[in-house]
Design an enzyme around this catalytic site. Structure first.
Site, PDB file in Angstrom:
ATOM      1  N   GLY A 144       0.817  -1.195   0.000  1.00  0.00           N
ATOM      2  CA  GLY A 144       0.000   0.000   0.000  1.00  0.00           C
ATOM      3  C   GLY A 144       0.855   1.250   0.000  1.00  0.00           C
ATOM      4  CB  CYS A 145       0.235   4.680  -1.233  1.00  0.00           C
ATOM      5  SG  CYS A 145      -1.402   5.003  -0.537  1.00  0.00           S
ATOM      6  CE1 TYR A 146      -1.144   8.375   4.049  1.00  0.00           C
ATOM      7  CE2 TYR A 146      -3.121   7.108   3.577  1.00  0.00           C
ATOM      8  CZ  TYR A 146      -2.501   8.328   3.761  1.00  0.00           C
ATOM      9  OH  TYR A 146      -3.224   9.495   3.648  1.00  0.00           O
ATOM     10  CB  ILE A 308       7.116   7.595  -1.167  1.00  0.00           C
ATOM     11  CG1 ILE A 308       5.691   7.480  -0.606  1.00  0.00           C
ATOM     12  CG2 ILE A 308       8.110   6.830  -0.307  1.00  0.00           C
ATOM     13  CD1 ILE A 308       5.101   6.077  -0.679  1.00  0.00           C
TER      14      ILE A 308
END
Length: 337
Positions: A144-146, A308
């Site tokens: 996942g992004c987080y 990021i």
């Protein structure tokens, strides 16, 4: 030449993947699918020069494809993964369908799993941590992004055994693209502009079990995450501030040295010098993760900051990096450093 297919090609992550694969010297787009825009050219959906004709998902030519990217929502990805693997293609799933190893945990957070028999085959796709397993995988679960930034920051510390206590606090702020291409009242311009808002705090965000799964695995014991995500009035990027208690015999200089040793050969991890703080300007439109560490002013307490681009290192960039590893290529190919 690697022949790649993209399911869900007209979402933000699908668009980023199309751009990456178009400039990739060893890959080509074999198909791009969309339910909503099937039959249209990509340039009719986005203001771009890509003339790829979008096909309905059920008409994807899987027999001509080496690797499939699933840029589809959780629940929708699993059946596509089963179909792609049965056709002999390898698969990188950008949804949550294969990130959680425990079926009961998945179903508690997401509901019924539509291809549970594939869970044992899935490799968690945090490239810098699982590179060897990814190289031989048929099915990669893109993180996942987080979780991506905090896991990269905490992995060397947890593996070294210097994280103390049972709790890590993560405060994360994301650009609006992290909410996906379909707007909601919370993500419309008038709600986001000139505003910063917290959402799904506590134990209500679905990235919590993913963070806890990985951190507990690295540490060899249960670790709990207190997670507070926020929405920023910007298009892309995630800045995460991580509060962690460590063995008081360690300090920020030693942690920075530990990071440098762990990531010295990693092309997409940037360790910042003392006195420097990770910012979104370090990483937006790149596949990098920038990391900084500071003392919290009390012995044994540190503040880690990671940054990021949520659509690249947090999604499509890391997916392409994993594809490169899966096919034995230089993993920087096609990716903005």
């Amino acid at each position: 030449m690697i022949r790649a297919g993209i399911y869900g090609a007209t979402g933000y992550t699908g668009y980023e993947l199309l751009k990456i694969l178009t400039r990739h010297p060893k890959a080509a787009v074999g198909f791009a699918s969309s339910t909503t825009y099937a039959g249209m050219r990509y340039s009719e959906v986005y203001p771009c020069t890509h003339e790829q004709v979008l096909v309905p998902p059920d008409q994807a030519p899987l027999g001509q494809i080496d690797v499939v990217f699933l840029c589809t929502p959780h629940g929708a990805s699993a059946p596509y993964a089963r179909r792609a693997l049965a056709a002999g293609a390898r698969c990188v799933d950008l949804s949550a369908d294969f990130r959680l190893r425990d079926l009961a945990v998945y179903e508690n957070w997401y509901g019924s799993h539509l291809a549970p028999e594939l869970l044992p085959d899935a490799v968690y796709g945090l490239t810098e941590v699982y590179r060897q397993q990814i190289a031989g995988a048929r099915l990669v679960a893109n993180p996942g992004c987080y979780p991506t930034g905090p896991l990269l920051a905490l992995h060397p510390l947890a593996r070294e055994g210097i994280v103390i206590g049972d709790k890590v606090i993560i405060d994360a702020k994301s650009g609006v693209s992290g909410a996906g291409a379909r707007p909601s009242p919370r993500t419309h311009f008038v709600a986001v502009h000139d505003n910063v808002s917290a959402y799904n705090v506590g134990r209500s965000h679905r990235h919590v079990p993913e963070l806890e799964q990985e951190l507990s695995l690295y540490a060899g014991r249960p670790l709990r995450v207190v997670f507070s995500p926020h929405l920023l009035p910007i298009s892309r990027g995630i800045l995460s501030t991580i509060y962690v208690s460590i063995d008081p015999s360690w300090n920020e200089q030693q942690v920075r040295s530990l990071w440098r040793e762990a990531y010295q050969h990693e092309p997409f991890v940037q360790i910042l010098d003392a006195g420097k703080m990770a910012t979104l300007a370090h990483v937006v439109n790149t596949n990098r993760c920038a990391m900084s560490v500071s003392s919290a002013g009390i012995e044994g307490e540190l503040i880690l900051v990671t940054a990021i681009d949520n659509l690249l290192k947090g999604a499509s960039g890391q997916a392409a990096q994993n594809m490169n590893v899966m096919f034995g290529l230089d993993e920087t190919l096609g990716l903005p450093a």
